[in-house]
Design an enzyme around this catalytic site. Structure first.
Site, PDB file in Angstrom:
ATOM      1  N   GLU A  44       0.826  -1.213   0.000  1.00 40.37           N
ATOM      2  CA  GLU A  44       0.000   0.000   0.000  1.00 40.37           C
ATOM      3  C   GLU A  44       0.857   1.258   0.000  1.00 40.37           C
ATOM      4  O   GLU A  44       0.515   2.245  -0.653  1.00 40.37           O
ATOM      5  CB  GLU A  44      -0.947  -0.009   1.211  1.00 40.37           C
ATOM      6  CG  GLU A  44      -2.042  -1.057   1.138  1.00 40.37           C
ATOM      7  CD  GLU A  44      -2.964  -0.885  -0.058  1.00 40.37           C
ATOM      8  OE1 GLU A  44      -3.042   0.229  -0.610  1.00 40.37           O
ATOM      9  OE2 GLU A  44      -3.608  -1.880  -0.442  1.00 40.37           O
ATOM     10  N   TYR A 127      -6.527   5.973   4.790  1.00 40.83           N
ATOM     11  CA  TYR A 127      -6.634   4.978   3.727  1.00 40.83           C
ATOM     12  C   TYR A 127      -5.762   3.751   4.010  1.00 40.83           C
ATOM     13  O   TYR A 127      -6.231   2.615   3.945  1.00 40.83           O
ATOM     14  CB  TYR A 127      -6.253   5.566   2.363  1.00 40.83           C
ATOM     15  CG  TYR A 127      -5.983   4.464   1.367  1.00 40.83           C
ATOM     16  CD1 TYR A 127      -7.025   3.751   0.805  1.00 40.83           C
ATOM     17  CD2 TYR A 127      -4.675   4.080   1.052  1.00 40.83           C
ATOM     18  CE1 TYR A 127      -6.787   2.693  -0.055  1.00 40.83           C
ATOM     19  CE2 TYR A 127      -4.429   3.030   0.193  1.00 40.83           C
ATOM     20  CZ  TYR A 127      -5.489   2.334  -0.359  1.00 40.83           C
ATOM     21  OH  TYR A 127      -5.254   1.285  -1.197  1.00 40.83           O
ATOM     22  N   ASP A 145      -9.414   5.549  -1.371  1.00 43.64           N
ATOM     23  CA  ASP A 145      -8.388   6.231  -2.151  1.00 43.64           C
ATOM     24  C   ASP A 145      -9.062   6.949  -3.318  1.00 43.64           C
ATOM     25  O   ASP A 145     -10.300   7.051  -3.373  1.00 43.64           O
ATOM     26  CB  ASP A 145      -7.322   5.236  -2.637  1.00 43.64           C
ATOM     27  CG  ASP A 145      -7.869   4.233  -3.638  1.00 43.64           C
ATOM     28  OD1 ASP A 145      -9.102   4.195  -3.865  1.00 43.64           O
ATOM     29  OD2 ASP A 145      -7.057   3.488  -4.219  1.00 43.64           O
TER      30      ASP A 145
END
Length: 361
Positions: A44, A127, A145
């Site tokens: 991520e 996020y 996102d």
């Protein structure tokens, strides 16, 4: 303020159809091999502001070098930066390593599974926290996102400016109401996948969309007008003169300060300032070399021009071949190295673009 889904929106049917599509169409990506929270976390962070195809080889290499939280926490920063070299936005990996050290020290190397704990780690915002908690731990947390904001703006016909924090908070609330029990991670990934593959920024592929029937913007024929996004401030142009300074078949490089843009990265010497003509540019660079490094040099001729854009700056770099004449002892941050040795140092993408212009020794 509490936001609710429209009455006509069918939550169960939407989640069911989206997950059926995801199960059959999801991409084979290296970070989906398992749900190890550290692997999810690294992926991520890498995927922020970087395309999936670009990330794949970097991810494989990074995980081979630093397979666990402990390995990353104990690694020399220079090794970590070298493994990240080319991905840009180096503050991401610095924050990642700092957070890994905190996880190692406070949680015995186990990524925490509580929102209030994981969100205190450096570099982990709403996020990333939501992605790790849902994918690795099946916590019903939203992971919103840009893809998800675009999907939900169209899906629910939201005209909010998604560049504003209030819009993200609103969409997080709405997504939370749709997350199905027991499949939070797959659902969040399905939303991201839908935004990346089908509900694209321009010309969304509505006819092949698995949730076509639920989309309120498509029903009104305005899907291409959404999301509403305020115009970002354009990056500020900066003119720079860059020195490729040779001495005895070696080139001068130096390490930037540990704080600020490109902190701790190796670069070729640069000078910024008002210099319109070629003579002024040469003089500016020669004076910069003398002031910064105590080096007297002759600026010979231009090797070419290179441009690199950051989120807030656009560097317009003119690269000059320079010849060393005389000089004092270099500061600790600078050194002469052979062109072959440059691979041993971590350079930002902006200065990697300069290397093809270097003369062959």
């Amino acid at each position: 303020m509490k936001y609710s889904l429209p009455e006509e929106f069918h939550v169960f049917g939407f989640a069911r159809d989206l997950l059926e599509w995801y199960d059959s169409q999801k991409r084979d990506l290296p970070w989906r091999i398992n749900r190890d929270p550290y692997r999810v976390w690294v992926s991520e962070i890498m995927l922020q502001q970087t395309r999936v195809e670009t990330v794949k080889p970097y991810y494989m290499n990074f995980m081979e070098k630093f397979p666990t939280v402990r390995a990353l926490a104990e690694a020399p920063e220079e090794d970590v930066l070298k493994a990240w070299e080319g991905l840009g936005y180096y503050s991401r990996v610095r924050n990642l390593q700092a957070a890994a050290r905190e996880v190692q020290a406070r949680y015995g190397g186990v990524v925490p599974d509580k929102p209030e704990e994981i969100r205190t780690l450096k570099g982990i915002g709403p996020y990333t926290a939501g992605a790790i908690l849902s994918i690795a731990y099946e916590k019903p947390e939203p992971a919103v996102d840009g893809n998800v904001m675009r999907v939900f703006s169209r899906l629910l016909y939201l005209t909010d400016d998604i560049a504003k924090p209030a819009a993200r908070i609103k969409i997080e609330q709405l997504v939370r109401q749709v997350i199905p029990e027991g499949r939070a991670g797959d659902f969040n990934q399905a939303l991201m996948e839908l935004g990346a593959m089908v509900c694209t920024p321009r010309s969304p592929h509505c006819l092949t969309c698995p949730v076509f029937d639920y989309c309120l913007a498509r029903r009104e024929g305005v899907q291409e007008e959404l999301p509403n996004k305020g115009k970002a401030k354009p990056p500020r142009p900066v003119d720079l003169q860059v020195a490729v300074l040779l001495r005895d078949r070696q080139v001068l490089i130096h390490k930037r300060p540990e704080q600020g843009l490109l902190a701790g990265m190796w670069v070729f010497p640069m000078a910024e300032g008002d210099a319109w003509g070629e003579a002024d540019q040469k003089e500016l660079l020669a004076q910069g070399l003398l002031a910064q490094f105590g080096v007297e040099a002759e600026v010979l001729h231009s090797l070419g021009e290179v441009q690199h854009t950051f989120s807030h700056l656009q560097w317009n770099m003119r690269v000059w071949l320079c010849d060393w004449i005389d000089g004092q002892e270099l500061p600790p941050s600078a050194r002469f190295v052979s062109i072959e040795q440059l691979d041993e140092y971590t350079f930002p993408v902006a200065h990697h673009k300069i290397r093809p212009l270097l003369p062959r020794t």
